[in-house]
Every structure is written in structure tokens, then in C-alpha cells.
Write an enzyme that holds these catalytic residues in place. Structure first.
Site, PDB file in Angstrom:
ATOM      1  N   ASP A  85       0.639  -1.241  -0.050  1.00  0.00           N
ATOM      2  CA  ASP A  85       0.047  -0.023   0.062  1.00  0.00           C
ATOM      3  C   ASP A  85       1.158   1.132   0.065  1.00  0.00           C
ATOM      4  OD1 ASP A  85      -2.153   1.583  -0.057  1.00  0.00           O
ATOM      5  OD2 ASP A  85      -2.602   1.289   2.133  1.00  0.00           O
ATOM      6  N   CYS A 150     -22.020   0.623 -10.233  1.00  0.00           N
ATOM      7  CA  CYS A 150     -21.394   1.767  -9.267  1.00  0.00           C
ATOM      8  C   CYS A 150     -22.466   2.562  -8.589  1.00  0.00           C
ATOM      9  CB  CYS A 150     -20.233   2.464  -9.713  1.00  0.00           C
ATOM     10  SG  CYS A 150     -19.480   3.730  -8.847  1.00  0.00           S
ATOM     11  N   CYS A 158     -15.751   7.350  -6.362  1.00  0.00           N
ATOM     12  CA  CYS A 158     -15.968   6.040  -5.637  1.00  0.00           C
ATOM     13  C   CYS A 158     -16.730   6.302  -4.233  1.00  0.00           C
ATOM     14  CB  CYS A 158     -14.524   5.503  -5.329  1.00  0.00           C
ATOM     15  SG  CYS A 158     -14.787   3.717  -4.769  1.00  0.00           S
TER      16      CYS A 158
END
Length: 260
Positions: A85, A150, A158
């Protein structure tokens, strides 16, 4: 799933992390770790599947604490560093170049075995491991299912990011969060992906790694949140944004369920 790529073929995002580790040239051993628990998949959830288990950063931390000393003792003339990450490279791009999968419209790596339900880690070393020539990163078929599913209308805007936003939300943002029904994260684009269905039918979708199959909290309620000790809460992926963000999202969903 493990492959490798030369550092020179990677997109550097945080080069200072390489400098800090004393690394410049060498090889990236990139690996995809499946995390999806069958229990989390089959359970009622209001958080993303990746957050049902304990924080994945702790998994990689424990892996590094075990692996790096072994490598250093065996290869004392080389340097090694493990990232996940928070990495000096674009790990999705590197994994695609190494042939581990394709890049989806949601910018996640989609693998053949586990779809996009994988965490990416990178072991970077100045040892020359003769990495093969990097391939041009491949992209998904652009079937459009993720965009249709979505809640925000497009993966580029998002819902997952919205659930993690600090502070006061606009009325539009609150409405979108309530519509999505999520307390933390969102998996709609992954759930509807044809690669997910293929992996499920092939019996490879779910992870058999104990860490991601233990201490699961697929559904987070106000009562469950209140019952967690500070140590237990800090072990969760959503802890990094603080409890107030999660509490805000819970209150929004409760308001929707009980408008009176």
C-alpha cells in the site's frame, strides 16, 4: 501469486522510500495475496469485504518481520525492503507488467484466480534476480458492468472514498452514502465483475489464509462498534480514519432505516 519486475520498469510514486531503504537499482518481487473470506462473502455486510478481517497492514507487517531477517542473514551483501500500500512504486502497474493480472476500470488488479480480491505487496531488493522484460500492462475488457453497478455512477467517483471522508458531508454526499448502504468501503464493482464469477465457479475465489478468515466482523452496528476495545478497534482497517467517521456513517444509515 508471485512474479517479478525490474525497478527500472516500475512507476515510482514515492522514491524517497527507496532512498530510505538504501535501494536504487534491482528487482521488485511483486505478489498478490488473496483476502476474500467465504464467510464474509456469504454474510450480510455493510462494510467492504477487505475490512471484514483485521487490518491487512498488520498481515504484511508480520510477514516482513519474519521474512526480512531471514533474507538478510542468508544474503548479507544485499538489501531488502517489504512494502504494501504505502509503497515507492505503483504496485498495480507493476503487478500488471509482471503478468499477475489486468488493470480494471476501478484501477484494481484483476487476477485470474481471485479476481480483484487481492492485496498487493512488493519485496524490493538490490539483488539482480534477472527479471523478465516487463510486459505492457494489460487492461480489462471494458465490459462496463462496474460502471453500471457503481452507486456513484462511475468507478472514478468512488463510494468507498466517500465513506472514508472526514468532516461534514454535503447533502448530495449524504444521499449517496445512504443510497450505497455502506458504513465503510464498497465492493459493487468487484461483485459484478465477470472475472469474479469465473473465479467463484472455478473454486479459486476465496482465500485459505487463516489471517483473513479469523476475527471477522462483516456487519458493523453501533452496538458492535461500542463493544470493541481500543486495541480491538485499532486492529481494524477503518481505524486509521478514526471512530468519528464510522460513527457518522452509522448514524446516517440508522437515520435512513428509522426516519422518525
Amino acid at each position: 501469486m508471485i512474479s517479478r519486475v525490474a525497478i527500472s520498469d516500475c512507476i515510482l510514486q514515492k522514491p524517497y522510500l527507496l532512498e530510505r531503504a538504501g535501494l536504487q537499482n534491482g528487482t521488485v518481487v511483486i505478489f498478490a495475496v488473496p483476502y476474500l473470506s467465504q464467510q464474509a462473502w456469504e454474510s450480510r455486510r455493510n462494510i467492504s469485504a477487505y475490512a471484514a478481517a483485521r487490518d491487512y497492514h498488520r498481515f504484511f507487517q508480520a510477514l516482513g518481520e519474519e521474512l526480512l531477517p531471514l533474507l538478510t542473514r542468508r544474503y548479507p551483501n544485499h538489501r531488502f525492503a517489504l512494502f504494501a500500500d504505502h509503497s515507492p512504486i505503483n504496485e498495480v502497474d507493476a503487478a500488471a507488467k509482471a503478468g499477475l493480472g489486468v488493470i480494471g476500470k476501478n484501477r484494481l488488479l484483476i487476477t485470474r484466480e481471485h479476481s480483484s480480491y487481492v492485496f498487493l505487496g512488493s519485496l524490493i531488493t538490490n539483488a539482480d534476480l534477472s527479471a523478465p522484460t516487463a510486459a505492457e500492462p494489460a487492461h480489462c475488457e471494458n465490459c462496463g458492468r462496474c460502471s453500471i453497478a457503481c452507486p456513484a455512477g462511475t468507478p472514478s467517483r468512488c463510494l468507498s472514498a466517500l465513506t472514508q471522508k472526514k468532516g461534514i458531508l454535503s447533502q448530495e454526499e449524504e444521499a449517496l452514502l445512504i443510497k450505497g448502504g455502506s458504513i465503510w468501503g464498497c465492493d459493487r464493482c468487484q461483485e459484478c465483475c465477470p472475472h469474479t464469477e469465473i473465479a467463484r465457479k472455478n473454486g479459486t475465489l476465496f482465500s485459505n489464509i487463516p489471517y483473513f478468515n479469523e476475527h471477522l466482523i462483516p456487519y458493523l452496528s453501533e452496538e458492535t462498534l461500542a463493544s470493541l476495545t481500543e486495541e480491538e478497534f485499532s486492529a481494524r482497517a477503518y481505524a486509521w480514519r478514526g471512530k468519528s467517521v464510522v460513527e457518522r456513517n452509522l448514524k446516517l444509515q440508522k437515520k435512513e432505516e428509522d426516519p422518525c
